[in-house]
Design an enzyme around this catalytic site. Structure first.
Site, PDB file in Angstrom:
ATOM      1  N   GLY A 137      -1.135  -3.738   3.858  1.00  0.00           N
ATOM      2  CA  GLY A 137      -2.383  -3.776   4.605  1.00  0.00           C
ATOM      3  C   GLY A 137      -2.822  -2.375   4.972  1.00  0.00           C
ATOM      4  CB  CYS A 183       3.218  -1.429   1.748  1.00  0.00           C
ATOM      5  SG  CYS A 183       2.360   0.129   2.086  1.00  0.00           S
ATOM      6  CE1 TYR A 184       0.305  -2.878   9.679  1.00  0.00           C
ATOM      7  CE2 TYR A 184       0.892  -5.138   9.102  1.00  0.00           C
ATOM      8  CZ  TYR A 184       0.448  -4.216  10.033  1.00  0.00           C
ATOM      9  OH  TYR A 184       0.136  -4.630  11.311  1.00  0.00           O
ATOM     10  CG  HIS A 204       2.033  -1.639  -3.190  1.00  0.00           C
ATOM     11  ND1 HIS A 204       1.560  -2.668  -2.414  1.00  0.00           N
ATOM     12  CD2 HIS A 204       1.762  -0.494  -2.509  1.00  0.00           C
ATOM     13  CE1 HIS A 204       1.009  -2.176  -1.317  1.00  0.00           C
ATOM     14  NE2 HIS A 204       1.121  -0.852  -1.348  1.00  0.00           N
ATOM     15  CD  GLU A 231       2.004  -5.604  -4.581  1.00  0.00           C
ATOM     16  OE1 GLU A 231       1.175  -5.241  -3.723  1.00  0.00           O
ATOM     17  OE2 GLU A 231       3.231  -5.387  -4.477  1.00  0.00           O
ATOM     18  CG  ASP A 270     -13.024 -21.928 -13.813  1.00  0.00           C
ATOM     19  OD1 ASP A 270     -11.926 -21.753 -14.366  1.00  0.00           O
ATOM     20  OD2 ASP A 270     -13.662 -21.017 -13.262  1.00  0.00           O
ATOM     21  CE  LYS A 318     -11.365 -18.044 -14.879  1.00  0.00           C
ATOM     22  NZ  LYS A 318     -12.537 -18.929 -15.063  1.00  0.00           N
TER      23      LYS A 318
END
Length: 515
Positions: A54, A81-82, A168, A170, A227, A369
């Site tokens: 964040g 992180c945060y 990070h 991710e 979708d 998606k």
């Protein structure tokens, strides 16, 4: 419910990416607000927590925090992180401004290659983005890794299953990031990996049946995009003949789009498909309109009117099926744990207002998606629909830059068809996240035969982008021979186009679409 990793969102830029990384490892994930309670996490069948990054400092007034009781549940925790800084502060550590902020790729030395960092090579590279850092650990924490400017780049608690990483994992810029997330899921949390497409389909079908029962007809606005197509297939599997799909041909479609939808859903799935030919109506309203936002407004308004008129012909219509995805839910303030705000009414062509009076059926609202595509494959939808490139809701109206006319639409449709044929033939279609052509309102001088040409000659832009999330995108370094064939065919086969250019803009600062 499946075993679930709850991701506490502290305003992270990458929070959706964290959720996707977890699901890519076949574990269900949900994003929850910092106000989530221990009781709510139990209801979600939570087996582990990830505290996101964040932009705030943990000591800043009003900085988001979760309750200490959440950490006292005994669940495995990974702070990023945060999230790492907050976990350390809540459990006795100290955070201060780092002597030297770290941004971008940073070398990491692994000190303890077990549990969270098992099989992570040392040294390795990680993606850093922080100005604060954990500067003091009480005796309950152990450092697991460090960087040249961060002595506590990864930590674990001695007695609690609480871990933290300052970097990070991710993002793709951390090469061992997926290994770290996988270690947390399987080595720390003990997940069994039960998040599978077949389970998603079975669960969605059951929920639709429970919601609809025999209480009325379901109508679905079918655009031909992935979708709405997967939504229609799921609802049809659940309620059969109680589903009616409405496809509005607004005259702004790609070549062969209407035929593909009719062949797939009317002939293959044998569902009730109503096709409304409204091209004249849409084009009349768009006459002389050049502002992109006004185009979008007109198209959305006309779609709602047409859909409302067609759906009004069913006395038993009670439900509206929509292809709302999980990112739509998150971005519109929705969530779990009793923290949902009003959900935007999404549709691939235009937003449908609540005044239509339907009860919403949204079978994809928990999916990303890429998961929707896998569901489509599982349901037997043709690859041409499941893996087709994204197409804007207002259709070719926002790819015909300037005034929208039948003639200009026909030019662009032909150019788009040539471009698509060539990238498919060259094996490039699946390498490109989105490919499009744009017709510019620019007269271009050229030579046609032995004469100078200018009047009525227009310019086509070809644009290929590669992206994972469509939040950022880079232009594709396409094969020059491929681009040459596309350009030659467009100029030779389409009278009125004498110049083709290739767009090499990134997003940001550009957008993927031109309008």
């Amino acid at each position: 419910m499946p075993e679930t990793i709850a991701i506490v969102d502290f305003g992270a830029q990458y929070v959706q990416l964290i959720a996707r990384r977890v699901r890519e490892n076949r574990v269900h994930s949900v994003i929850v607000p910092p106000t989530v309670t221990a009781a709510q996490l139990r209801e979600l069948h939570t087996v582990g927590l990830i505290l996101s990054g964040g932009p705030a400092s943990v000591y800043a007034p009003g900085a988001p925090r979760c309750g200490r009781d959440v950490l006292d549940l005994g669940l495995p925790v990974l702070g990023i992180c945060y999230g790492m800084q907050l976990a350390c502060v809540l459990l006795g550590g100290e955070v201060r401004g780092a002597p030297s902020a770290e941004y971008g790729r940073t070398p990491l030395e692994v000190l303890d290659a077990a549990d969270l960092l098992a099989h992570v090579p040392t040294p390795t590279t990680v993606w850093m983005s922080h100005g604060d850092a954990v500067t003091h650990l009480d005796t309950d924490f152990v450092p697991l890794a460090r960087t040249p400017h961060c002595a506590c780049a990864a930590v674990r608690h001695r007695t609690r299953p609480v871990f933290g990483v300052q970097f990070h994992p991710e993002v793709t810029h951390t090469p061992a990031g997926d290994r770290i997330i996988r270690n947390f899921l399987y080595e720390v949390c003990g997940c069994c990996g039960d998040w599978q497409v077949s389970h998603v389909v079975d669960d969605a079908v059951d929920r639709i049946r429970q919601q609809v029962g025999n209480r009325g007809r379901v109508v679905c606005g079918l655009s031909g995009g992935v979708d709405s197509s997967v939504t229609a297939a799921l609802v049809h599997a659940a309620v059969g003949d109680l589903l009616t799909c409405i496809f509005v041909d607004n005259g702004l479609l790609r070549r062969g789009e209407r035929e593909l939808v009719e062949a797939t859903f009317r002939e293959h799935f044998r569902l009730d498909l109503r096709v409304v030919d409204a091209a004249d109506r849409f084009l009349a309203k768009l006459e002389g309109i050049v502002d992109p936002q006004e185009k979008r407004r007109i198209i959305g308004h006309q779609f709602i009117e047409v859909f409302q008129e067609e759906a009004g012909g069913f006395d038993d219509a009670r439900f509206l099926a929509q292809g709302t995805l999980y990112p739509d839910v998150i971005e519109s303030g929705g969530g779990v744990a009793g923290h949902a705000a009003s959900i935007k009414l999404h549709h691939n062509v235009g937003g449908l207002p609540a005044k239509l009076g339907f009860e919403l059926v949204e079978p994809l609202r928990d999916l990303f998606k890429d998961e929707v595509r896998r569901v489509g494959e599982h349901l037997g939808l043709p690859r041409a629909i499941v893996w087709r490139h994204p197409f804007p809701g207002p259709g070719l109206a926002v790819r015909v830059s300037g005034a929208v006319t039948r003639e200009r639409l026909d030019l662009l449709r032909a150019a788009d068809a040539i471009m698509t044929d060539e990238i498919r033939a060259a094996g490039w279609y699946d390498k490109i996240s989105q490919a499009l052509t744009v017709l510019l309102p620019v007269a271009s001088v050229g030579v046609m035969g032995d004469e100078r040409s200018f009047a009525g000659q227009q310019v086509v832009v070809v644009r290929f982008v590669e992206t994972t999330d469509f939040m950022t995108a880079d232009w594709v370094h396409a094969d020059y021979e491929l681009l040459g064939r596309i350009s030659t065919r467009i100029m030779n086969e389409i009278p009125g186009i004498n110049r083709v250019v290739y767009d090499i803009s990134t997003k940001p600062p550009a957008t993927i679409e031109w309008e």
